[in-house]
Design a protein around this motif. Structure first.
Motif, mmCIF file in Angstrom:
data_model
loop_
_atom_site.group_PDB
_atom_site.id
_atom_site.type_symbol
_atom_site.label_atom_id
_atom_site.label_comp_id
_atom_site.label_asym_id
_atom_site.label_seq_id
_atom_site.Cartn_x
_atom_site.Cartn_y
_atom_site.Cartn_z
ATOM 1 N N LYS A 1 -5.973 7.625 -9.263
ATOM 2 C CA LYS A 1 -4.713 7.520 -10.008
ATOM 3 C C LYS A 1 -4.962 7.068 -11.447
ATOM 4 O O LYS A 1 -5.638 6.059 -11.676
ATOM 5 C CB LYS A 1 -3.778 6.533 -9.310
ATOM 6 C CG LYS A 1 -3.533 6.904 -7.847
ATOM 7 C CD LYS A 1 -2.094 6.959 -7.490
ATOM 8 C CE LYS A 1 -1.930 7.588 -6.120
ATOM 9 N NZ LYS A 1 -0.764 7.088 -5.402
ATOM 10 N N LYS B 1 0.925 4.091 -2.911
ATOM 11 C CA LYS B 1 0.709 5.503 -2.536
ATOM 12 C C LYS B 1 1.779 6.413 -3.120
ATOM 13 O O LYS B 1 1.510 7.551 -3.482
ATOM 14 C CB LYS B 1 0.752 5.650 -1.006
ATOM 15 C CG LYS B 1 -0.589 5.511 -0.329
ATOM 16 C CD LYS B 1 -0.458 5.865 1.156
ATOM 17 C CE LYS B 1 -1.425 5.029 1.962
ATOM 18 N NZ LYS B 1 -1.127 4.968 3.381
ATOM 19 N N GLY B 2 3.008 5.907 -3.195
ATOM 20 C CA GLY B 2 4.133 6.716 -3.665
ATOM 21 C C GLY B 2 4.232 6.822 -5.179
ATOM 22 O O GLY B 2 5.126 7.496 -5.689
ATOM 23 N N GLY C 1 -5.173 -3.333 -2.278
ATOM 24 C CA GLY C 1 -4.974 -1.885 -2.342
ATOM 25 C C GLY C 1 -6.242 -1.093 -2.092
ATOM 26 O O GLY C 1 -6.190 0.094 -1.750
ATOM 27 N N ARG D 1 0.838 -1.215 0.000
ATOM 28 C CA ARG D 1 0.000 0.000 0.000
ATOM 29 C C ARG D 1 0.866 1.255 0.000
ATOM 30 O O ARG D 1 0.546 2.231 -0.702
ATOM 31 C CB ARG D 1 -0.946 -0.021 1.208
ATOM 32 C CG ARG D 1 -2.079 -1.041 1.054
ATOM 33 C CD ARG D 1 -2.819 -1.288 2.355
ATOM 34 N NE ARG D 1 -3.901 -2.254 2.182
ATOM 35 C CZ ARG D 1 -4.423 -2.960 3.178
ATOM 36 N NH1 ARG D 1 -3.963 -2.845 4.417
ATOM 37 N NH2 ARG D 1 -5.407 -3.816 2.933
ATOM 38 N N ASN D 2 1.959 1.238 0.737
ATOM 39 C CA ASN D 2 2.859 2.400 0.747
ATOM 40 C C ASN D 2 3.525 2.595 -0.610
ATOM 41 O O ASN D 2 3.699 3.729 -1.069
ATOM 42 C CB ASN D 2 3.915 2.258 1.846
ATOM 43 C CG ASN D 2 3.314 2.495 3.223
ATOM 44 O OD1 ASN D 2 2.283 3.152 3.352
ATOM 45 N ND2 ASN D 2 3.928 1.938 4.251
ATOM 46 N N ASP E 1 2.471 7.637 -9.091
ATOM 47 C CA ASP E 1 1.511 8.624 -9.616
ATOM 48 C C ASP E 1 0.483 8.021 -10.570
ATOM 49 O O ASP E 1 -0.591 8.603 -10.770
ATOM 50 C CB ASP E 1 2.279 9.728 -10.361
ATOM 51 C CG ASP E 1 3.278 10.424 -9.450
ATOM 52 O OD1 ASP E 1 2.858 10.932 -8.398
ATOM 53 O OD2 ASP E 1 4.481 10.431 -9.769
ATOM 54 N N GLU F 1 -10.173 3.957 2.180
ATOM 55 C CA GLU F 1 -8.740 4.305 2.189
ATOM 56 C C GLU F 1 -8.002 3.683 1.004
ATOM 57 O O GLU F 1 -6.808 3.387 1.097
ATOM 58 C CB GLU F 1 -8.090 3.834 3.493
ATOM 59 C CG GLU F 1 -8.608 4.544 4.717
ATOM 60 C CD GLU F 1 -8.011 3.979 6.008
ATOM 61 O OE1 GLU F 1 -6.827 3.588 6.006
ATOM 62 O OE2 GLU F 1 -8.756 3.913 6.995
ATOM 63 N N SER F 2 -8.720 3.469 -0.094
ATOM 64 C CA SER F 2 -8.095 2.838 -1.263
ATOM 65 C C SER F 2 -6.898 3.651 -1.752
ATOM 66 O O SER F 2 -6.992 4.863 -1.956
ATOM 67 C CB SER F 2 -9.118 2.720 -2.396
ATOM 68 O OG SER F 2 -8.464 2.324 -3.587
ATOM 69 N N VAL F 3 -5.787 2.955 -1.955
ATOM 70 C CA VAL F 3 -4.587 3.646 -2.445
ATOM 71 C C VAL F 3 -4.625 3.828 -3.966
ATOM 72 O O VAL F 3 -3.760 4.496 -4.530
ATOM 73 C CB VAL F 3 -3.297 2.900 -2.027
ATOM 74 C CG1 VAL F 3 -3.085 3.020 -0.518
ATOM 75 C CG2 VAL F 3 -3.314 1.427 -2.445
ATOM 76 N N TRP F 4 -5.618 3.250 -4.616
ATOM 77 C CA TRP F 4 -5.764 3.405 -6.063
ATOM 78 C C TRP F 4 -6.521 4.686 -6.424
ATOM 79 O O TRP F 4 -6.426 5.169 -7.556
ATOM 80 C CB TRP F 4 -6.540 2.228 -6.664
ATOM 81 C CG TRP F 4 -5.997 0.871 -6.382
ATOM 82 C CD1 TRP F 4 -6.572 -0.110 -5.630
ATOM 83 C CD2 TRP F 4 -4.761 0.305 -6.882
ATOM 84 N NE1 TRP F 4 -5.782 -1.238 -5.619
ATOM 85 C CE2 TRP F 4 -4.672 -1.015 -6.380
ATOM 86 C CE3 TRP F 4 -3.741 0.789 -7.711
ATOM 87 C CZ2 TRP F 4 -3.593 -1.855 -6.685
ATOM 88 C CZ3 TRP F 4 -2.672 -0.047 -7.999
ATOM 89 C CH2 TRP F 4 -2.606 -1.343 -7.491
ATOM 90 N N ASN F 5 -7.264 5.207 -5.468
ATOM 91 C CA ASN F 5 -8.245 6.271 -5.744
ATOM 92 C C ASN F 5 -7.673 7.439 -6.547
ATOM 93 O O ASN F 5 -6.706 8.079 -6.119
ATOM 94 C CB ASN F 5 -8.802 6.779 -4.411
ATOM 95 C CG ASN F 5 -9.978 7.716 -4.615
ATOM 96 O OD1 ASN F 5 -10.764 7.547 -5.548
ATOM 97 N ND2 ASN F 5 -10.098 8.716 -3.763
#
Ligand code: FNR
Length: 183
Positions: free
Chosen positions: A106, A67-68, A94, A63-64, A70, A100-104
């Motif tokens: 992108k 997040k990092g 993810g 997930r980190n 783009d 808290e989706s890290v895909w949102n």
């Protein structure tokens, strides 16, 4: 520097998907860097990880990493007219915990490939459905269906001029989409 994560839907060592992804990674312009995202080490999603079992360390790292980054290029084979389970698992991991989706948001692009002629059409569109729900703007046109992938790859390299030109136009369109959303 804009960072593009590349997610390959096959864990096979000699995967055509990975070989195609390697070729496409070289087509991004200066100012862009690509990074392959590991998905093969993620335990199968279990909602108890959000409760009693606790979050696996691999989930936190993944997930980190996401997040990092783009934007995401997905290069995937088709398994039984859909996406491989390992790819769906990574998308599910993810997407959680809820809200808290890290895909949102992108930007994303999809390339499906197959040694056959139908070119992973089913996988391409199932993936498109999931990414749309995950609120990821996805390159609509051109669509990238790479068929007869075994013949296309010559020692790991795509040498067919028309295919290279097509993939370059696909990447250029993806870069335009990334610019619009990250501006
Ligand atoms: C396949 N394959 C396959 N091919 C296809 O075009 N449509 C399909 O629905 C399927 N289904 C399918 C299911 C499973 C479980 C496997 C293992 C394979 C064949 C597949 O395209 C071929 O194995 C590719 O080489 C897989 O891509 P990679 O691993 O080379 O990237």
């Amino acid at each position: 520097m804009t960072k593009v994560g590349i997610v390959v839907g096959s864990l096979r060592k000699e995967a055509f998907s990975k070989q195609i992804a390697d070729n496409v990674a070289g087509l991004f312009p200066s100012g862009y860097e690509t990074e392959f995202v590991e998905i093969g080490n993620l335990p199968l999603f279990n909602q108890d990880f959000e409760g009693d079992l606790g979050t696996p360390a691999e989930y936190t790292t993944f997930r980190n990493t996401v997040k990092g980054l783009d934007a995401f290029l997905f290069v995937t084979p088709e398994y039984n007219r859909s996406i491989p389970g390992v790819l769906k698992n990574a998308l599910d991991v993810g997407s959680r915990p809820y809200g808290e989706s890290v895909w949102n948001g992108k930007p994303a692009a999809i390339i499906s490939q197959s040694p056959g002629a139908i070119s992973g059409f089913g996988a391409n569109h199932h993936l498109r459905q999931v990414l749309t729900f995950l609120n990821m703007p996805v390159v609509q046109q051109p669509e990238a269906y790479i068929g007869n992938s075994a013949e296309l790859l010559d020692g790991g390299k795509i040498t067919n001029e028309g295919t290279v030109q097509f993939l370059q136009s696909f990447v250029d369109t993806f870069v335009d989409l990334i610019k619009r959303h990250n501006a």
